[in-house]
Design a protein around this motif. Structure first.
Motif, mmCIF file in Angstrom:
data_model
loop_
_atom_site.group_PDB
_atom_site.id
_atom_site.type_symbol
_atom_site.label_atom_id
_atom_site.label_comp_id
_atom_site.label_asym_id
_atom_site.label_seq_id
_atom_site.Cartn_x
_atom_site.Cartn_y
_atom_site.Cartn_z
ATOM 1 N N LYS A 288 30.582 45.580 92.093
ATOM 2 C CA LYS A 288 30.887 47.020 91.269
ATOM 3 C C LYS A 288 32.170 47.385 90.943
ATOM 4 O O LYS A 288 32.679 47.571 89.805
ATOM 5 N N ILE B 256 28.395 52.733 87.658
ATOM 6 C CA ILE B 256 27.873 51.272 87.983
ATOM 7 C C ILE B 256 27.425 51.324 89.445
ATOM 8 O O ILE B 256 28.546 51.708 90.403
ATOM 9 N N THR B 257 26.171 50.829 89.914
ATOM 10 C CA THR B 257 25.884 51.077 91.183
ATOM 11 C C THR B 257 25.232 49.586 91.567
ATOM 12 O O THR B 257 24.867 48.726 90.808
ATOM 13 N N GLY B 258 25.223 49.444 92.891
ATOM 14 C CA GLY B 258 24.564 48.211 93.592
ATOM 15 C C GLY B 258 24.882 48.132 94.976
ATOM 16 O O GLY B 258 25.575 48.757 95.359
ATOM 17 N N GLU C 47 23.182 49.098 86.835
ATOM 18 C CA GLU C 47 22.879 48.615 88.021
ATOM 19 C C GLU C 47 23.189 47.260 88.064
ATOM 20 O O GLU C 47 22.644 46.234 87.350
ATOM 21 N N LEU C 48 23.759 46.822 89.424
ATOM 22 C CA LEU C 48 24.212 45.114 89.412
ATOM 23 C C LEU C 48 23.381 44.533 90.407
ATOM 24 O O LEU C 48 22.981 45.200 91.469
ATOM 25 N N ARG D 240 27.525 52.599 96.097
ATOM 26 C CA ARG D 240 26.481 51.900 96.657
ATOM 27 C C ARG D 240 25.019 52.564 96.650
ATOM 28 O O ARG D 240 23.937 52.079 96.660
ATOM 29 N N THR E 222 31.729 54.072 90.740
ATOM 30 C CA THR E 222 31.041 53.133 91.318
ATOM 31 C C THR E 222 30.676 53.426 92.566
ATOM 32 O O THR E 222 31.186 54.287 93.311
#
Length: 586
Positions: free
Chosen positions: A296, A288-290, A410-411, A394, A392
């Motif tokens: 996240k 889970i990235t963002g 991706e968020l 960045r 998670t």
């Protein structure tokens, strides 16, 4: 040798040997690898006590064929099969012969078990047993020398199987042992140690009646097959079970299943599409990235708590905080799983191998928060165990996607309606409904970033939303996004932690982008800001995209309002742009 005779070349391709006696000759030489075998002995093994007159010539033909296949594969160019003192010697390097690898790993596992290092023992013994593909040289007629070697290796295999079950029991994994032991015991019913291990596993699972029934089956079988009673060890174990001896069931090394997930955000909302994807694709690695503050960890924890029942053996959690050493995470995980800290290998590779072995046959959820790089995560991968690793970051961590097949989610910013609802959870829904337009403006100024929305709402001190939106639109908007007394959790601090991970050219470009009068720009614009060529500008642009600080579009790139305002503070120390920006964009 641990199965049908299988020969591979340096590239791993199978080598075909069609003549049966040639294969038997090779097997005899392999059983005596790196030791000379006399010609007469080879003839005797191939043809018995009455070899034909052509035996010696045929043997030379077989060995010449083997030389043709084997020579040239040896790393130093030396012949594989030189003549040696009236016979032949087959040169084999460490790691090339499965039987030799098995013996080494089994010995290491047995020594570790005797030394009380059960986790290390389980790792080595599991590796050793995985080398077996079937019975020793099962596709060949075995002459006497090979029959003896096959019997020796088979006995070592059974010893290793017993040691592996003993290691499982020492680690408190009696449920796994109890499930697997009956099949092994039934296949080798005359080995009393297997009956003893099965009784112990069943007893520790709370199945006392089954443990005693196992003893009765062993007693009947031994009397019928051998005419003897069970040995002293089995009889003593039965007595202790009947007496309720508490020492038979020592505290499990990891008696308390690890349930390490932090508290999930209680008022989590939105992200239904992403949750549906996580539900549908719970593969071995979920990524889970963002951007910083985009939610996240909140999404990962919300999903992890919701999916916890899928992982009956517990959950592990670690916050890498960007730059943590993966060995520290491995040590914490292994200790949680019952491995004494003193038994954790000093190297990352060793600790990772032990972690994979300890996870084998367990169904666990592992969450790794705020990873910086793929290299931090790879040692924490669970191997073939039925586990799921949730990461998670960045950073987009494209290496995990490309090489480990991670599923990336991706968020982006929250949709306006969800962000306004989130603001209402913090400030009160009635206020938001009364001043909806101003709530919408606050959400816009926060760029749909959940952390910014939460902090902006929490910092409202009796103001109307209009007044609060006015504060957020001023140059002092930093103050509105900092939590007094908890500055490390603020939006600027979170942004700064991302900025610190960038190279200097990327940091400089980010600061200059904060000066842009609009949100979109091109590669030429970036090159102009950096006073460099477009080729040189691609690398820092790629960094900013990877860290979710800008987005790539069909026409170029965009930077969201919140990131641009936060980046503007970096522009103070940057020189002014050397070129004008491309005209014509909004």
């Amino acid at each position: 040798m641990l199965g049908a005779l299988d020969v591979r070349d340096a590239g791993g391709a199978p080598v075909v040997l069609n003549r049966r006696k040639q294969r038997v000759a090779l097997a005899v030489l392999l059983a005596r690898a790196n030791r000379p075998v006399r010609t007469a002995e080879l003839v005797g093994q191939l043809w018995g006590d009455e070899p034909p007159p052509s035996a010696a010539a045929n043997l030379q033909s077989y060995l010449a064929g083997l030389r043709k296949v084997l020579d040239g594969e040896h790393g130093d160019g030396a012949p594989r099969l030189p003549a040696s003192r009236g016979g032949y010697l087959l040169r084999v390097e460490p790691g090339e012969l499965d039987a030799a690898c098995f013996e080494r790993l089994a010995a290491e596992g047995g020594e570790a078990l005797a030394a009380g290092e059960a986790a290390l023992a389980l790792d080595r013994l599991t590796q050793a047993l995985e080398l077996w593909r079937g019975a020793v040289l099962e596709d060949l007629p075995l002459p006497p020398a090979l029959e003896a070697e096959a019997a020796r290796l088979t006995e070592m295999r059974l010893d290793a199987i017993e040691d592996r079950f003993a290691a499982l029991l020492a680690l408190g994994r009696h449920d796994v042992a109890a499930a697997e032991l009956p099949l092994v015991t039934n296949a080798h019913p005359l080995r009393e140690r297997l009956w003893e291990l099965e009784m112990r596993a069943l007893h520790r699972c709370g199945r006392q009646a089954d443990a005693l029934a196992t003893y009765r089956r062993a007693e009947v079988l031994l009397r019928e097959e051998l005419g003897v009673a069970p040995g002293a060890a089995l009889r003593e174990l039965r007595r202790r079970i009947l007496d309720g001896d508490l020492s038979l069931n020592p505290a499990r090394a990891s008696a308390v299943l690890p349930r390490q997930l932090p508290l999930a955000v209680p008022d989590f909302l939105g992200r239904q599409e992403e949750l549906a994807r996580l539900d549908a694709e719970p593969g071995p690695v979920l990524l889970i990235t963002g951007a910083a503050g985009i939610g996240k960890s909140a999404l990962a924890l919300h999903w992890a708590h919701r999916a916890a029942e899928r992982f009956p053996d517990g959950q592990l959690y670690v916050d890498l905080r960007g730059g943590a050493d993966p060995r520290d995470a491995l040590t914490a995980f292994l200790v949680s799983l019952g491995v004494p800290a003193t038994e954790v290998p000093a190297s990352v590779d060793g600790a990772a191998a032990l972690f994979r072995s300890t996870l084998a046959d367990r169904r666990m959820l592992i969450m790794v928060d705020d990873a910086d790089s793929a290299d931090q995560v790879r040692p924490l991968l669970p191997g073939t165990a039925p586990c799921t690793l949730v990461v998670t970051s960045r950073n987009r961590l494209s290496g995990l996607v490309a090489l480990q097949g991670a599923t990336r989610v991706e968020l982006g910013p929250l949709p306006s309606a969800d962000a306004i609802a989130l603001l209402g959870r913090v400030t009160g829904e009635a206020l938001v409904m009364t001043e909806y337009d101003d709530a919408e403006e606050i959400v816009r100024l926060c760029g749909g970033n959940p952390l910014a929305v939460r902090i902006a709402g929490a910092n409202r001190c009796g103001q109307s939303l209009r007044e609060h939106a006015r504060d957020l639109s001023t140059e002092d908007f930093f103050a509105a996004l900092v939590i007094p007394g908890d500055e490390a959790a603020s939006v600027p601090a979170s942004f700064a932690r991302t900025q610190e991970r960038l190279s200097f050219p990327a940091q400089r470009l980010l600061g200059l982008l904060g000066m842009l009068p609009h949100f979109s720009f091109t590669l030429d614009d970036a090159a102009g800001l950096l006073r460099t060529s477009t080729a040189s500008a691609r690398r820092p642009l790629g960094e900013l995209v990877a860290w979710h600080l800008i987005r790539s579009t069909v026409d170029g790139f965009t930077i969201d309002p919140l990131t641009r305002r936060l980046a503007a503070v970096l522009a103070v120390t940057a020189p002014p742009p050397a070129r004008t920006l491309s005209p014509g964009r909004p």
